[in-house]
Design a protein around this motif. Structure first.
Motif, PDB file in Angstrom:
ATOM      1  N   LYS A 203       0.860  -1.188   0.000  1.00  0.00           N
ATOM      2  CA  LYS A 203       0.000   0.000   0.000  1.00  0.00           C
ATOM      3  C   LYS A 203       0.894   1.235   0.000  1.00  0.00           C
ATOM      4  CE  LYS A 203      -3.982  -1.916   2.512  1.00  0.00           C
ATOM      5  NZ  LYS A 203      -4.849  -1.761   3.704  1.00  0.00           N
ATOM      6  N   PHE A 204       0.464   2.297  -0.680  1.00  0.00           N
ATOM      7  CA  PHE A 204       1.275   3.504  -0.744  1.00  0.00           C
ATOM      8  C   PHE A 204       0.383   4.733  -0.814  1.00  0.00           C
ATOM      9  CE2 PHE A 204       0.720   1.674  -4.925  1.00  0.00           C
ATOM     10  CZ  PHE A 204       0.271   2.735  -5.699  1.00  0.00           C
ATOM     11  N   LYS A 205       0.914   5.839  -0.300  1.00  0.00           N
ATOM     12  CA  LYS A 205       0.188   7.116  -0.325  1.00  0.00           C
ATOM     13  C   LYS A 205       1.197   8.252  -0.303  1.00  0.00           C
ATOM     14  CE  LYS A 205      -3.559   9.699   1.880  1.00  0.00           C
ATOM     15  NZ  LYS A 205      -4.539   9.718   2.988  1.00  0.00           N
ATOM     16  N   GLY A 206       1.021   9.208  -1.211  1.00  0.00           N
ATOM     17  CA  GLY A 206       1.944  10.327  -1.319  1.00  0.00           C
ATOM     18  C   GLY A 206       1.512  11.534  -0.519  1.00  0.00           C
ATOM     19  N   ASP A 207       2.476  12.363  -0.165  1.00  0.00           N
ATOM     20  CA  ASP A 207       2.210  13.603   0.568  1.00  0.00           C
ATOM     21  C   ASP A 207       3.131  14.690   0.018  1.00  0.00           C
ATOM     22  OD1 ASP A 207       1.339  15.450   2.478  1.00  0.00           O
ATOM     23  OD2 ASP A 207       2.835  14.798   3.940  1.00  0.00           O
ATOM     24  N   LYS A 208       2.522  15.735  -0.556  1.00  0.00           N
ATOM     25  CA  LYS A 208       3.245  16.883  -1.107  1.00  0.00           C
ATOM     26  C   LYS A 208       4.265  16.482  -2.177  1.00  0.00           C
ATOM     27  CE  LYS A 208       2.749  19.520   3.192  1.00  0.00           C
ATOM     28  NZ  LYS A 208       3.451  20.221   4.302  1.00  0.00           N
ATOM     29  N   LEU A 209       3.893  15.525  -3.012  1.00  0.00           N
ATOM     30  CA  LEU A 209       4.776  15.068  -4.083  1.00  0.00           C
ATOM     31  C   LEU A 209       4.716  16.007  -5.285  1.00  0.00           C
ATOM     32  CD1 LEU A 209       3.928  11.239  -4.053  1.00  0.00           C
ATOM     33  CD2 LEU A 209       5.930  12.341  -3.041  1.00  0.00           C
ATOM     34  N   LYS A 210       5.755  15.959  -6.116  1.00  0.00           N
ATOM     35  CA  LYS A 210       5.787  16.656  -7.398  1.00  0.00           C
ATOM     36  C   LYS A 210       5.996  15.601  -8.490  1.00  0.00           C
ATOM     37  CE  LYS A 210       5.434  21.068  -6.263  1.00  0.00           C
ATOM     38  NZ  LYS A 210       6.572  21.974  -6.503  1.00  0.00           N
ATOM     39  N   VAL A 211       5.181  15.651  -9.516  1.00  0.00           N
ATOM     40  CA  VAL A 211       5.206  14.608 -10.532  1.00  0.00           C
ATOM     41  C   VAL A 211       6.501  14.604 -11.327  1.00  0.00           C
ATOM     42  CG1 VAL A 211       4.097  15.985 -12.336  1.00  0.00           C
ATOM     43  CG2 VAL A 211       3.819  13.492 -12.329  1.00  0.00           C
ATOM     44  N   GLU A 212       7.184  15.743 -11.447  1.00  0.00           N
ATOM     45  CA  GLU A 212       8.422  15.785 -12.221  1.00  0.00           C
ATOM     46  C   GLU A 212       9.532  14.964 -11.583  1.00  0.00           C
ATOM     47  OE1 GLU A 212       8.059  20.005 -10.328  1.00  0.00           O
ATOM     48  OE2 GLU A 212       6.729  18.411 -11.074  1.00  0.00           O
ATOM     49  N   ASP A 213       9.403  14.614 -10.289  1.00  0.00           N
ATOM     50  CA  ASP A 213      10.379  13.750  -9.643  1.00  0.00           C
ATOM     51  C   ASP A 213      10.260  12.309 -10.125  1.00  0.00           C
ATOM     52  OD1 ASP A 213      11.247  15.930  -8.218  1.00  0.00           O
ATOM     53  OD2 ASP A 213      10.083  15.463  -6.423  1.00  0.00           O
ATOM     54  N   PHE A 214       9.123  11.960 -10.734  1.00  0.00           N
ATOM     55  CA  PHE A 214       8.888  10.598 -11.203  1.00  0.00           C
ATOM     56  C   PHE A 214       8.793  10.508 -12.723  1.00  0.00           C
ATOM     57  CE2 PHE A 214       7.152  11.112  -6.971  1.00  0.00           C
ATOM     58  CZ  PHE A 214       7.634  10.006  -6.299  1.00  0.00           C
ATOM     59  N   ALA A 215       8.368  11.578 -13.382  1.00  0.00           N
ATOM     60  CA  ALA A 215       8.221  11.581 -14.834  1.00  0.00           C
ATOM     61  C   ALA A 215       8.633  12.952 -15.373  1.00  0.00           C
ATOM     62  CB  ALA A 215       6.775  11.263 -15.228  1.00  0.00           C
ATOM     63  N   LYS A 216       9.721  12.998 -16.112  1.00  0.00           N
ATOM     64  CA  LYS A 216      10.262  14.276 -16.586  1.00  0.00           C
ATOM     65  C   LYS A 216       9.348  14.964 -17.592  1.00  0.00           C
ATOM     66  CE  LYS A 216      15.080  13.015 -15.764  1.00  0.00           C
ATOM     67  NZ  LYS A 216      16.426  12.812 -16.357  1.00  0.00           N
ATOM     68  N   GLN A 217       8.439  14.197 -18.232  1.00  0.00           N
ATOM     69  CA  GLN A 217       7.550  14.801 -19.221  1.00  0.00           C
ATOM     70  C   GLN A 217       6.342  15.482 -18.596  1.00  0.00           C
ATOM     71  OE1 GLN A 217       8.228  11.638 -18.764  1.00  0.00           O
ATOM     72  NE2 GLN A 217       6.542  10.268 -19.262  1.00  0.00           N
ATOM     73  N   LEU A 218       6.290  15.553 -17.246  1.00  0.00           N
ATOM     74  CA  LEU A 218       5.189  16.211 -16.540  1.00  0.00           C
ATOM     75  C   LEU A 218       5.759  17.159 -15.491  1.00  0.00           C
ATOM     76  CD1 LEU A 218       2.863  13.134 -15.915  1.00  0.00           C
ATOM     77  CD2 LEU A 218       2.437  14.956 -17.557  1.00  0.00           C
ATOM     78  N   ALA A 219       4.922  18.091 -15.036  1.00  0.00           N
ATOM     79  CA  ALA A 219       5.334  18.999 -13.964  1.00  0.00           C
ATOM     80  C   ALA A 219       4.105  19.429 -13.186  1.00  0.00           C
ATOM     81  CB  ALA A 219       6.065  20.215 -14.524  1.00  0.00           C
ATOM     82  N   GLY A 220       4.250  19.547 -11.841  1.00  0.00           N
ATOM     83  CA  GLY A 220       3.151  20.016 -11.012  1.00  0.00           C
ATOM     84  C   GLY A 220       2.913  19.124  -9.810  1.00  0.00           C
ATOM     85  N   PRO A 221       2.036  19.557  -8.887  1.00  0.00           N
ATOM     86  CA  PRO A 221       1.706  18.768  -7.697  1.00  0.00           C
ATOM     87  C   PRO A 221       1.112  17.409  -8.080  1.00  0.00           C
ATOM     88  CG  PRO A 221       0.938  21.028  -7.466  1.00  0.00           C
ATOM     89  CD  PRO A 221       1.370  20.871  -8.887  1.00  0.00           C
ATOM     90  N   LEU A 222       1.437  16.375  -7.298  1.00  0.00           N
ATOM     91  CA  LEU A 222       1.002  15.007  -7.588  1.00  0.00           C
ATOM     92  C   LEU A 222       0.292  14.402  -6.384  1.00  0.00           C
ATOM     93  CD1 LEU A 222       1.021  12.255  -9.115  1.00  0.00           C
ATOM     94  CD2 LEU A 222       3.323  11.894  -8.181  1.00  0.00           C
ATOM     95  N   GLY A 223      -0.932  13.914  -6.609  1.00  0.00           N
ATOM     96  CA  GLY A 223      -1.638  13.115  -5.617  1.00  0.00           C
ATOM     97  C   GLY A 223      -1.602  11.667  -6.059  1.00  0.00           C
ATOM     98  N   LEU A 224      -1.084  10.777  -5.211  1.00  0.00           N
ATOM     99  CA  LEU A 224      -0.891   9.379  -5.597  1.00  0.00           C
ATOM    100  C   LEU A 224      -1.187   8.468  -4.417  1.00  0.00           C
ATOM    101  CD1 LEU A 224       0.196   7.320  -7.729  1.00  0.00           C
ATOM    102  CD2 LEU A 224       2.457   7.662  -6.706  1.00  0.00           C
ATOM    103  N   GLN A 225      -2.035   7.472  -4.625  1.00  0.00           N
ATOM    104  CA  GLN A 225      -2.281   6.459  -3.610  1.00  0.00           C
ATOM    105  C   GLN A 225      -2.807   5.193  -4.267  1.00  0.00           C
ATOM    106  OE1 GLN A 225      -5.191   8.376  -1.033  1.00  0.00           O
ATOM    107  NE2 GLN A 225      -6.857   7.267  -2.009  1.00  0.00           N
TER     108      GLN A 225
END
Length: 406
Positions: A203-225
């Motif tokens: 199980k996983f849940k993100g907090d205050k993530l930025k999508v560019e840290d995981f995918a260089k072709q995107l940028a901005g706040p990321l909600g992930l769970q």
């Protein structure tokens, strides 16, 4: 200068001993020993006692010390993406417990540290500046473990720190508290692993993530769970083999971000609005919302609500992707908002007809996405949109005052 053969699962390697010295005494089948050695480019020490029997060792109670042990020799026995290719190992361990041919209940306590660690070779190599594994013997059948990785780089991703706590028993390893720190925010993990079968749950849940840290072709706040489960194949050759056993659910939400690289959207913008394409190539495509829910069953990912909302276009995606086979079969519905806004401003009463509310409108354009998931093919479906709702469109037009209809 002794070379000792080491047999690991049928494969033999050599442990080079530069120098060996020490003392030992035997009394009532207890072998007391205090030995030091120049081993694999570093130093090793073993001090304690071994309980002996006719067939060999019965019990172990020994302190092990390691300094600057070179890990490169492991590649001579086994190769793989997560097998050490270089690095230095140091640490102190207390090893204690009974030993038999059919059952091993040896417990270990202490800390091992690997520095400048490289796992795998070539393009797939993974690097870790420092890796610490701390073991604490808490009961007869339970060991607590803490794994800490600093400056961890893998598959194009970079993490400042990875910190996970485990509870280890003979049948199961539980990840009770995992924390992954990319450049921004934190990803929390929990799960379990069954070594005999390779089965796992996560199980996983993100907090205050930025999508560019995981995918260089995107940028901005990321909600992930989400949650995932599956089994690690015994002789797997990479992600495709792991993906075939992967199931679970993932919820993705990105807001107020940017697409620096257009990818498949370049084909869509070229058809809908070449002017927008030129602007998007210069500054990227801004979005207000990008996300949806994904259901995974044995490597097959399905979504019916993945969408993007932006000032230039609204987009919805429906379909499947096979992670193991690297294929996709989906449909995209696109509404060019930039052109639509200009039309509605000129003729406000056309707004409901063109957008259609939840039922869809006549400005929609459909595209087919298929081929490889890593490099999809996007083609327009010219037979759709206007031809699907001619009756409804005509009825709406007839309700407009006569002068406007003309």
């Amino acid at each position: 200068n002794i070379s000792l053969p080491l047999d690991v699962k049928g494969k033999t390697g050599n442990a080079e001993l530069g120098k060996l010295k020490g003392s030992a005494s035997l009394n009532n089948n207890q072998l007391q020993h205090d030995i030091t050695a120049k081993l694999l480019g570093g130093n090793a020490s073993v001090k304690g006692s071994l309980g002996l029997k006719e067939a060999g060792i019965k019990t172990v109670d020994t302190d092990i010390g390691l300094e600057q042990i070179d890990l490169a020799w492991i590649q001579g026995i086994k190769k793989g993406d997560w097998i050490p290719a270089s690095g230095k190992l140091a640490g102190q361990l207390k090893v204690k417990g009974p030993l038999s041919d059919n059952n091993t209940n040896i417990k270990a306590a202490g800390t091992l540290t690997a520095s400048k660690l490289v796992l795998g070779t070539g393009e797939k190599k993974n690097t870790i500046e420092t890796a610490n594994l701390t073991l604490k013997d808490s009961s007869k059948d339970l060991t607590h473990a803490l794994l800490e990785l600093d400056a961890f780089k893998t598959a194009g991703l970079e993490f400042k720190k990875v910190q996970t706590k485990f509870k280890i028993n003979p049948k199961q390893i539980d990840l009770v508290e995992g924390r992954v720190f990319p450049k921004n925010g934190e990803l929390k993990l929990a799960g379990s692993f069954l070594p005999p079968s390779g089965a796992y749950r996560l199980k996983f849940k993100g907090d205050k993530l930025k999508v560019e840290d995981f995918a260089k072709q995107l940028a901005g706040p990321l909600g992930l769970q989400g949650k995932l489960n599956g089994a690690l194949p015994e002789n797997g050759k990479g992600f495709p083999d792991i993906a075939k056993q992967l199931s679970g659910d993932i919820k993705l939400k990105l807001v107020d971000g940017n697409l620096p690289e257009l990818g498949a959207l370049e084909t869509i913008l070229t058809i809908l609005n070449p002017t927008s394409l030129l602007d998007a190539k210069k500054a990227g495509l801004n979005y207000e919302y990008l996300g949806g829910d994904f259901k995974i069953v044995k490597g097959l990912v399905n979504t019916d609500n993945f969408e993007m909302k932006s000032s230039q276009l609204n987009m919805q995606v429906f379909g499947d992707a096979d992670l193991g086979k690297d294929t996709i079969n989906a449909e995209i519905k696109v509404m060019p908002m930039q052109m639509l806004d200009e039309t509605i401003k000129a003729i406000p009463l056309l707004g409901q007809i063109l957008t259609g509310g939840k039922k869809g409108g006549i400005i929609e354009t459909y595209f087919k996405v298929d081929g490889k998931l890593s490099a999809p093919s996007v083609t327009p479906q010219a037979h759709r949109s206007l031809t699907e709702k001619p009756g409804a469109i005509l009825n709406e037009l007839m309700n407009i005052p006569g002068n406007l209809t003309k």
